[in-house]
Design a protein around this motif. Structure first.
Motif, PDB file in Angstrom:
ATOM      1  N   ASP A 296      11.523 -59.724 -38.536  1.00  0.00           N
ATOM      2  CA  ASP A 296      12.399 -59.238 -37.451  1.00  0.00           C
ATOM      3  C   ASP A 296      11.599 -58.849 -36.226  1.00  0.00           C
ATOM      4  OD1 ASP A 296      14.503 -59.632 -39.168  1.00  0.00           O
ATOM      5  OD2 ASP A 296      14.671 -57.521 -39.760  1.00  0.00           O
ATOM      6  N   LYS A 297      10.448 -58.222 -36.425  1.00  0.00           N
ATOM      7  CA  LYS A 297       9.604 -57.828 -35.292  1.00  0.00           C
ATOM      8  C   LYS A 297       9.075 -59.040 -34.552  1.00  0.00           C
ATOM      9  CE  LYS A 297       5.660 -54.849 -34.194  1.00  0.00           C
ATOM     10  NZ  LYS A 297       4.996 -55.824 -33.320  1.00  0.00           N
ATOM     11  N   ALA A 298       8.674 -60.079 -35.279  1.00  0.00           N
ATOM     12  CA  ALA A 298       8.158 -61.289 -34.644  1.00  0.00           C
ATOM     13  C   ALA A 298       9.251 -61.969 -33.820  1.00  0.00           C
ATOM     14  CB  ALA A 298       7.622 -62.245 -35.696  1.00  0.00           C
ATOM     15  N   LYS A 300      11.786 -60.503 -32.408  1.00  0.00           N
ATOM     16  CA  LYS A 300      12.097 -59.663 -31.243  1.00  0.00           C
ATOM     17  C   LYS A 300      11.059 -59.827 -30.145  1.00  0.00           C
ATOM     18  CE  LYS A 300      12.993 -54.839 -30.007  1.00  0.00           C
ATOM     19  NZ  LYS A 300      13.053 -53.441 -30.515  1.00  0.00           N
ATOM     20  N   ASP A 301       9.795 -59.952 -30.508  1.00  0.00           N
ATOM     21  CA  ASP A 301       8.714 -60.077 -29.525  1.00  0.00           C
ATOM     22  C   ASP A 301       8.624 -61.471 -28.924  1.00  0.00           C
ATOM     23  OD1 ASP A 301       8.158 -57.471 -30.062  1.00  0.00           O
ATOM     24  OD2 ASP A 301       6.474 -57.899 -31.431  1.00  0.00           O
ATOM     25  N   LYS A 302       9.205 -62.485 -29.497  1.00  0.00           N
ATOM     26  CA  LYS A 302       9.106 -63.864 -29.003  1.00  0.00           C
ATOM     27  C   LYS A 302      10.075 -64.078 -27.836  1.00  0.00           C
ATOM     28  CE  LYS A 302       9.579 -68.634 -30.588  1.00  0.00           C
ATOM     29  NZ  LYS A 302       9.886 -69.507 -31.747  1.00  0.00           N
ATOM     30  N   PRO A 303       9.615 -64.646 -26.634  1.00  0.00           N
ATOM     31  CA  PRO A 303      10.514 -64.893 -25.480  1.00  0.00           C
ATOM     32  C   PRO A 303      11.576 -65.927 -25.834  1.00  0.00           C
ATOM     33  CG  PRO A 303       8.201 -65.024 -24.834  1.00  0.00           C
ATOM     34  CD  PRO A 303       8.226 -65.003 -26.332  1.00  0.00           C
ATOM     35  N   THR A 304      12.771 -65.729 -25.285  1.00  0.00           N
ATOM     36  CA  THR A 304      13.851 -66.684 -25.528  1.00  0.00           C
ATOM     37  C   THR A 304      13.683 -67.896 -24.629  1.00  0.00           C
ATOM     38  OG1 THR A 304      15.250 -65.572 -23.908  1.00  0.00           O
ATOM     39  CG2 THR A 304      15.441 -64.861 -26.179  1.00  0.00           C
TER      40      THR A 304
END
Length: 381
Positions: A296-298, A300-304
């Motif tokens: 989940d953290k990965a 969230k940190d990845k740009p859309t």
């Protein structure tokens, strides 16, 4: 005269035996018995041999008694060999001392399989004053009373902890005789326990998912196991087979799992049976939660992707587009174009294409400006 004759005859008759016996002619005459053929000794002379024979029979009876120890037997045989005086001393003195020691030793040996009550009785007897009668009564009577008391206590304990069959058989023994209670503890309890063990094994088979343990239970119950084999399976074997099933289950769980799950599973496989049980109970769920949190953290940190494309389309010569291309996002779509993705050759190719488009626009603008000036010049003429 007549009276005198009678008196003389009487006197002669009285003296005749004494004279004959004392006469040398009678003693050494032809009618005297030869040496070695003398008349048998009188009854008083025979008393010693008769007593010795009676003593010998008494000693043989003493050493044949079940309570006679090896020391008693050895001392009895020695007394017989040593003669009448030794036999008499053995009967009157030695046998009583030896018997006292024999009873002490026999009573001491009872502690090997004695319960708490009997042990206490033995210690109390031997540590206090006692004689042969007290020892004999304890060995022949008291020990059995104390054993029965201990048996009652043990049966009550088994009833409190046993299964239905043990409870029923134990209550029946308590209502019976001392022999019934002794028999229950010797064999009856194990037969009743075997019945309860069969029921317990069937319950385990129904509630357990592992194939190894279930197969072993079925094989055992379909055979002819002894009470001891059933008990050993419940107390030892079932836990070994449970652990084998747990190993198989853990291997399946960590196959294709996340990093934390694999790490925890491998640690459990390398640990104890208790470690594997704990992993299946709680450890696997904790490890799965850690893997999910990291995932989940990965995300969230990845740009859309949509947001990155909007930024590139709005950049008017500020360098934002070229910077985005440098990040390796090769699936970026050019805004206002045909909708086809740009070539995936890297940042240099994308910059050249953008610069070429800008040059074409400048040339077209200069031509339009020149044409407008020529129209204005013709109108002035």
């Amino acid at each position: 005269m007549k009276f005198s004759r009678i008196a003389a005859a009487v006197t002669t008759a009285a003296l005749a035996p004494a004279v004959l016996i004392a006469s040398p002619a009678f003693a050494d005459g032809p009618g005297a018995p030869d040496a070695g053929h003398q008349p048998a000794t009188t009854t008083p002379d025979q008393s010693v041999p008769d007593q010795a024979e009676e003593d010998r029979k008494t000693i043989l009876a003493i050493i044949a008694h079940p309570m006679a120890s090896e020391y008693m037997k050895e001392a009895g045989h020695k007394a017989i060999a040593d003669g009448p005086q030794a036999m008499r001393k053995f009967i009157e003195v030695d046998q009583h001392k030896i018997r006292l020691d024999d009873y002490r030793i026999a009573i001491s040996r009872l502690t090997a399989d004695a319960g708490p009550g009997l042990k206490e009785g033995i210690n109390k007897l031997l540590s206090g004053k006692h004689d042969i009668d007290m020892l004999r009564h304890f060995y022949e009577v008291t020990q059995y009373e104390l054993r029965d008391d201990d048996n009652r206590v043990e049966i009550s304990r088994l009833i409190g902890t046993g299964g239905p069959a043990v409870k029923e058989a134990g209550k029946k023994a308590l209502k019976g005789t001392p022999a019934d209670r002794a028999q229950f503890l010797k064999t009856g309890r194990f037969l009743a326990q075997a019945s309860d063990d069969r029921v317990e094994l069937s319950r385990i088979d129904e509630s357990w998912d592992g194939p190894i343990l279930s197969e072993a239970i079925g094989k055992l119950l379909n055979g002819s196991p002894t009470p001891a084999e059933l008990r050993h399976f419940l107390e030892v074997t079932q836990y070994e087979l449970r652990d084998q099933d747990n190993r198989v289950a853990i291997a399946k769980i960590i196959d294709g799992g996340g990093p934390e799950l694999v790490k925890a599973g491998r640690a459990a496989l390398a640990g104890t049976a208790a470690d594997r049980t704990e992993f299946l109970k709680t450890g696997q769920h904790e490890a799965r939660a850690k893997d999910q949190a990291a995932k989940d953290k990965a995300a969230k940190d990845k740009p859309t992707p949509g947001k990155d494309g909007q930024d590139q389309g709005n950049g008017s010569g500020s360098g934002t587009g070229s910077g985005a291309a440098a990040t390796g996002n090769t699936a970026t779509t050019a805004q206002g174009h045909t909708g086809a993705p740009l070539a995936t050759t890297g940042a240099g190719d994308g910059t050249t294409l953008i610069a070429g488009g800008a040059g074409t626009a400048l040339v077209a603008g200069a031509g339009l400006l020149l044409a407008a000036r020529m129209r204005r010049a013709g109108a002035q003429r």
